[in-house]
Each structure stands twice: as C-alpha cells, then as structure tokens.
Design an enzyme around this catalytic site. Sequence first.
Site, PDB file in Angstrom:
ATOM      1  N   ALA A 181     -39.847  -6.710 -27.376  1.00  0.00           N
ATOM      2  CA  ALA A 181     -39.599  -8.149 -27.504  1.00  0.00           C
ATOM      3  C   ALA A 181     -38.743  -8.417 -28.731  1.00  0.00           C
ATOM      4  O   ALA A 181     -38.853  -7.723 -29.744  1.00  0.00           O
ATOM      5  CB  ALA A 181     -40.918  -8.887 -27.630  1.00  0.00           C
ATOM      6  N   SER A 186     -42.759 -11.978 -29.336  1.00  0.00           N
ATOM      7  CA  SER A 186     -43.751 -10.935 -29.072  1.00  0.00           C
ATOM      8  C   SER A 186     -45.169 -11.485 -29.146  1.00  0.00           C
ATOM      9  O   SER A 186     -45.517 -12.214 -30.088  1.00  0.00           O
ATOM     10  CB  SER A 186     -43.603  -9.803 -30.082  1.00  0.00           C
ATOM     11  OG  SER A 186     -44.674  -8.893 -29.933  1.00  0.00           O
ATOM     12  N   HIS A 188     -47.526  -9.732 -29.863  1.00  0.00           N
ATOM     13  CA  HIS A 188     -48.161  -9.047 -30.997  1.00  0.00           C
ATOM     14  C   HIS A 188     -48.177  -9.943 -32.237  1.00  0.00           C
ATOM     15  O   HIS A 188     -49.078  -9.840 -33.050  1.00  0.00           O
ATOM     16  CB  HIS A 188     -47.441  -7.720 -31.282  1.00  0.00           C
ATOM     17  CG  HIS A 188     -47.741  -6.670 -30.237  1.00  0.00           C
ATOM     18  ND1 HIS A 188     -48.884  -5.896 -30.279  1.00  0.00           N
ATOM     19  CD2 HIS A 188     -47.065  -6.297 -29.130  1.00  0.00           C
ATOM     20  CE1 HIS A 188     -48.885  -5.057 -29.233  1.00  0.00           C
ATOM     21  NE2 HIS A 188     -47.789  -5.281 -28.520  1.00  0.00           N
ATOM     22  N   ASP A 195     -51.871  -2.661 -27.998  1.00  0.00           N
ATOM     23  CA  ASP A 195     -51.414  -1.532 -27.200  1.00  0.00           C
ATOM     24  C   ASP A 195     -52.494  -0.466 -27.298  1.00  0.00           C
ATOM     25  O   ASP A 195     -52.881  -0.063 -28.396  1.00  0.00           O
ATOM     26  CB  ASP A 195     -50.073  -0.997 -27.741  1.00  0.00           C
ATOM     27  CG  ASP A 195     -48.946  -2.023 -27.576  1.00  0.00           C
ATOM     28  OD1 ASP A 195     -49.038  -2.854 -26.646  1.00  0.00           O
ATOM     29  OD2 ASP A 195     -47.994  -1.984 -28.370  1.00  0.00           O
ATOM     30  N   GLU A 244     -46.048  -1.915 -18.472  1.00  0.00           N
ATOM     31  CA  GLU A 244     -46.706  -1.450 -19.700  1.00  0.00           C
ATOM     32  C   GLU A 244     -48.212  -1.429 -19.476  1.00  0.00           C
ATOM     33  O   GLU A 244     -48.906  -2.402 -19.792  1.00  0.00           O
ATOM     34  CB  GLU A 244     -46.373  -2.368 -20.892  1.00  0.00           C
ATOM     35  CG  GLU A 244     -44.914  -2.329 -21.316  1.00  0.00           C
ATOM     36  CD  GLU A 244     -44.667  -3.001 -22.669  1.00  0.00           C
ATOM     37  OE1 GLU A 244     -45.633  -3.514 -23.275  1.00  0.00           O
ATOM     38  OE2 GLU A 244     -43.510  -3.004 -23.122  1.00  0.00           O
ATOM     39  N   HIS A 247     -50.392  -2.390 -22.652  1.00  0.00           N
ATOM     40  CA  HIS A 247     -50.336  -3.649 -23.411  1.00  0.00           C
ATOM     41  C   HIS A 247     -51.367  -4.654 -22.881  1.00  0.00           C
ATOM     42  O   HIS A 247     -51.218  -5.212 -21.806  1.00  0.00           O
ATOM     43  CB  HIS A 247     -48.924  -4.242 -23.341  1.00  0.00           C
ATOM     44  CG  HIS A 247     -48.763  -5.547 -24.081  1.00  0.00           C
ATOM     45  ND1 HIS A 247     -48.071  -5.677 -25.273  1.00  0.00           N
ATOM     46  CD2 HIS A 247     -49.204  -6.800 -23.781  1.00  0.00           C
ATOM     47  CE1 HIS A 247     -48.087  -6.938 -25.672  1.00  0.00           C
ATOM     48  NE2 HIS A 247     -48.775  -7.640 -24.778  1.00  0.00           N
TER      49      HIS A 247
HETATM   50 ZN   LIG Z   1     -47.542  -4.273 -26.723  1.00  0.00          ZN
END
Ligand SMILES: [Zn+2]
Length: 273
Positions: A181, A186, A188, A195, A244, A247
Amino acid sequence: MRIKDKKRFIIACGGLAAIVILVIVVLTIGFMNNNKTQTSANNKQNVETTTVQTTTAKETAPVSNSQTVAVEQPVPVETKDDTKNANTTSTDSITMLVNKNHSIAASYVPADLVTVNLPSTRETQMRSVAAEALVKLFNAASSAGYDLSCCSGYRSYETQSELYAWNVDIYGVDGAELVSARPGMSEHQLGLAMDVTSATVGFDLLESFGSTPEGQFLKDNAYKYGFIVRYPQGKTEITGYAYEPWHLRYLGVDVATEIYNSGKTMEEYYGTN
Ligand SMILES: [Zn+2]
C-alpha cells in the site's frame, strides 16, 4: 238556474279561476326565485368547493410529496441494511475503510497501541482491542494444534513510505501496487491489521501460506475473533491487491462474521470501492 244565479255562478267561477291563476303565478314565481337562489347557492358552493379543492390540492401537493418520499425512504433504508455505509471518515473506528481510494492522514497514530504479547518475528504493535482479540485467535489455533506467529502489525506512515519505496525498487510501480500500500493507504497504519505467518512457510509472507493448515485455520476461524482475511484469492480487481492469506484485518466479531458469511470483500460488503 236563474239568470241571476247563472251570473253569480260565472262570477264565482271567474273569481276562483283568477285565484287559481294567481296562486299558480305566485307559486311559479316563487319556484323560479327559489331555483335562482339554489343555482346561485350551488354556484357559490361550486366556487367554494373549487377553492377548497384548490387549497386542498395546494396543501396536498407537499403532503403528497412527503408521502411519496416517506414511501420511497424505506427503500434506501432497506438498502442500507443490506449494504452498510462504509466508514471512511472516523479513523479511530474499528470499521474504518482504508484502501487505494480511501486514505488516512499522514499524522494519524492510534492512541491505544500496545505491544502484541504473542510469538512474533519482531516486536510489533496493534490497537489494544485488536491485540486482545488476536491473543484469543492464537490461543484457539494453538488448541487446534497450529502454531502461528505475528510478523507485522502497526506501521507508521513513515515506515509504510519506506516499505512502498522498497517494493517499487524491486517490482516497479505496477508490481508494488499489487503487494504494497502507498503511505496513508495501509490498514497497518490503523493498528488494526496483522500479517500472520508460521513455521510451515519459514515465517515468510507467501501465497502458499493459504494452503497450509495454519492458513486454512485462519481462513475458517479468524472471523470468530473479529478478523477477516482482507485480500482473498480471486478478488484482486476489487481490493486492488494480490491474494494475501496472511493479512488479517480486525473489524470486531459482528462485522467480521457478516463479511465471512457473505463471502464478500470489505469493499463489496460496504458496496463501495
Ligand atoms: Zn499486511
């Protein structure tokens, strides 16, 4: 009958006839007048009715409009029930949507970050509510025989900038866009994403993690603890990111469960992109 009587009789008849005619004339005039009054009254009534109707129409128009709106209103309300409103403004909300179209301020740092007290490839943080839920998820995995490991939770805007630049260096912009990202875009940075990896994939972040027992466990059980696999397989056109399986995004048990049961991505669930 005598002539005198005949005359009297004729006079009497004539008088009677005159009275009858007079009565008829009086009645006729009276009737005509009455009709006139009634017609006039009727006309007046008609005007009043028209006026009332006009007024009613004027008054009804907005009422009718508002009734129409009232009838139409439940439709969007029902739609809202089916497709929830995406939260793209309350950054502190656990349902805040962040993606390529919805970014957050560079200065945003969650106020309640805590260090995650779980096996991890490095020290990492999450918002406390997500960290607590992640502990429960890891405990459930452990009870089922799967050992998970954290890899990367909260990342600041600056850290994400470095990570994105690093990915651009390696994969080019187009390649980086699929796996990383841009800063400010993101999850995050929200402190609500983690993750997750495992020894079965060498504690790396690989697509093959999705086919490991650990990856399968997360896919099938993360929602029970409030997490979703945010970028599922085959949804790149919608999420903007490659698959992903590692994630996880925290959304709370209710929303995560609804999304899991719907089989939708977060974007599809909120009917946005
Ligand atoms: Zn991630």
